[in-house]
Design an enzyme around this catalytic site. Structure first.
Site, short mmCIF file in Angstrom:
data_model
loop_
_atom_site.label_atom_id
_atom_site.label_comp_id
_atom_site.label_asym_id
_atom_site.label_seq_id
_atom_site.Cartn_x
_atom_site.Cartn_y
_atom_site.Cartn_z
CB THR A 91 -0.77 -0.07 1.35
OG1 THR A 91 -1.68 -1.19 1.28
CG2 THR A 91 -1.85 1.22 1.26
CG ASN A 117 -6.78 -8.19 -5.11
OD1 ASN A 117 -6.43 -7.64 -6.09
ND2 ASN A 117 -7.58 -7.89 -4.09
CD GLN A 137 -2.31 -11.47 -4.20
OE1 GLN A 137 -2.15 -12.50 -3.90
NE2 GLN A 137 -2.97 -10.88 -3.19
CB SER A 162 3.04 -7.02 0.02
OG SER A 162 2.62 -7.14 1.31
CG HIS A 172 1.54 -9.36 4.12
ND1 HIS A 172 0.27 -9.84 4.28
CD2 HIS A 172 1.40 -8.13 3.92
CE1 HIS A 172 -0.57 -8.92 3.83
NE2 HIS A 172 0.14 -7.75 3.57
CB THR A 207 14.84 3.49 11.46
OG1 THR A 207 15.27 4.82 12.03
CG2 THR A 207 16.03 2.32 11.63
CB CYS A 264 -17.43 -6.20 5.55
SG CYS A 264 -18.58 -5.78 6.90
N1 PLP Z 1 -2.08 -4.87 -3.97
C1 PLP Z 1 -2.58 -6.11 -4.15
C2 PLP Z 1 -2.98 -6.84 -5.37
C3 PLP Z 1 -3.12 -6.89 -2.85
O1 PLP Z 1 -3.60 -8.03 -2.74
C4 PLP Z 1 -2.83 -6.39 -1.56
C5 PLP Z 1 -3.16 -6.83 -0.48
O2 PLP Z 1 -4.26 -7.36 -0.31
C6 PLP Z 1 -2.00 -5.08 -1.80
C7 PLP Z 1 -1.68 -4.45 -2.98
C8 PLP Z 1 -1.68 -4.20 -0.41
O3 PLP Z 1 -0.67 -5.19 0.39
P1 PLP Z 1 -0.11 -4.52 1.65
O4 PLP Z 1 -0.98 -5.50 2.66
O5 PLP Z 1 1.16 -5.12 1.86
O6 PLP Z 1 -0.33 -3.08 2.00
#
Ligand code: PLP
Length: 377
Positions: free
Chosen positions: A70, A148, A176, A194, A196, A230, A317
């Site tokens: 994000t 996603n 993704q 990302s 995670h 940092t 939601c």
């Molecule tokens: N972009 C896509 C396609 C995602 O699926 C997601 C998370 O669901 C994000 C961006 C946002 O990732 P983050 O949680 O690292 O901000």
């Protein structure tokens, strides 16, 4: 629990969990301190940056570590807009993640023109429409690589080529797809990743940039002045290790996911013939959304959770009342249908028996909910 919500987030690899303790002791110092321990942390970060730049075939200073995708998406979008204010048109697909869509809509409120690209029947960007909409006012073109919600893969090599021929910057959210399928990195000028989503902990991401942007965060001037704050040393080491593990296992994962996707789709259609699978063409096998007849996605997700299967509904939601997914609406589904979407997303540990059990429970719960509640908006 059968965890089929890997597109939302993935479990941290056990190798990383073990290393986090060691790294936290070894690389505790601030990488911006010039004493020996600080420099040890600095070297650890720069080795990872070097690894990624080698992997992408770009310069190390083009990799900017952030806290998440994000933040990467916001930094790229707002950073480009501030850098080139005379280019006031943005072209994006209508199926972008909200972390792209919302900063773009923010710029719209500031006076930028936003034009959405058409998508064809296969769920992919209409390349002729892209060619027609490009102009010398275009700031950038933004097209997500793998969606996603639907798993649809865009032809980003073709989009990148068209942008390059027209001298327009191309930005892609590759969250993704990163680590799991091949990505034509050299065709993308700006991209976001990302940690995670590939089994690293939350709180780490990065962006790649080919040109200048104005930073979002000002302060100590870290990350070549583009992202003050940092650096998350442990996160940076983790995302590098996560990619290393994925690169060894991705072929196996894709092969297995294809098999699992076949079982999932075939059995769902067999037991619930009226079910609609969103897009069956150009998609990754590890993300599948199905639209169930009559029953709300949210009710299914909650009931499945209680039965030990974790999935997600296509609708967000935030205030208690679910809103239909803009992605499913863009694919031509009605609001009512969009509220009946369920997403199944596989991870590196998902097994055949998980899918068989998940389908059994899904069908059982669907039949119960259909009988007792029906659908009402
Ligand atoms: N972009 C896509 C396609 C995602 O699926 C997601 C998370 O669901 C994000 C961006 C946002 O990732 P983050 O949680 O690292 O901000």
């Amino acid at each position: 629990m059968i965890y089929l919500d890997n597109a939302a987030t993935s479990k941290v690899f056990s190798e990383i969990i073990q290393n986090v303790k060691l790294w936290s002791e070894e690389f505790f110092a601030n990488p911006n301190s010039i004493h020996p321990d600080g420099q040890k942390s600095r070297r650890a970060i720069e080795q990872v940056r070097y690894f990624f730049s080698d992997y992408f075939g770009c310069k190390p200073e083009e990799i900017i570590f952030t806290s998440c995708a994000t933040e990467s998406n916001n930094t790229i979008i707002k950073g480009l807009a501030e850098k080139f204010p005379s280019k006031d048109e943005i072209l994006i697909s209508p199926i972008e993640h909200k972390s792209v869509l919302y900063p773009v809509m923010y710029l719209k409120r500031k006076g930028f023109k936003v034009r959405f690209l058409k998508i064809d029947k296969s769920g992919r960007i209409d390349l002729d429409d892209l060619r027609k909409k490009l102009s010398n006012k275009t700031l950038f073109v933004g097209v997500i690589h793998v969606n996603n919600e639907t798993g649809v893969i865009q032809d980003i090599k073709a989009v990148g080529e068209i942008c390059r021929e027209n001298g327009v910057l191309f930005f892609s959210d590759i969250v993704q797809s990163f680590g799991r399928i091949d990505i034509p990195f050299s065709y993308i000028d700006f991209f976001s990743v990302s940690g995670h989503k590939i089994n690293a902990p939350k709180g780490i991401g990065f962006l790649r940039k080919t040109g200048e942007i104005i930073p979002l965060l000002h302060g100590g001037g870290q990350e070549f002045g583009i992202r003050s704050g940092t650096e998350n040393v442990i996160g940076i080491l983790s995302i590098r290790e996560a990619l290393g593990i994925w690169l060894k296992r991705k072929e196996d994962f894709i092969k297995r996911s294809k098999k699992l996707e076949n079982i999932l789709v075939k059995q769902l259609k067999e037991y619930i013939p009226e079910i609609k699978i969103v897009s069956e063409g150009y998609k990754v096998p590890y993300i599948t959304t199905a639209i169930f007849p009559e029953v709300k996605g949210q009710d299914m997700v909650m009931a499945l959770g209680r039965a030990g299967v974790e999935v997600s509904s296509g609708s967000a939601c935030s205030t208690g009342s679910p809103t239909p997914s803009h992605v499913l609406l863009s694919y031509g589904f009605s609001e009512e249908e969009a509220l009946r979407g369920i997403r199944f997303s596989f991870g590196i540990e998902t097994k055949e028996e998980d899918i068989i059990e998940a389908v059994e429970k899904t069908v059982e719960i669907y039949k119960k909910l259909k009988k007792f509640t029906g659908f009402s908006l």
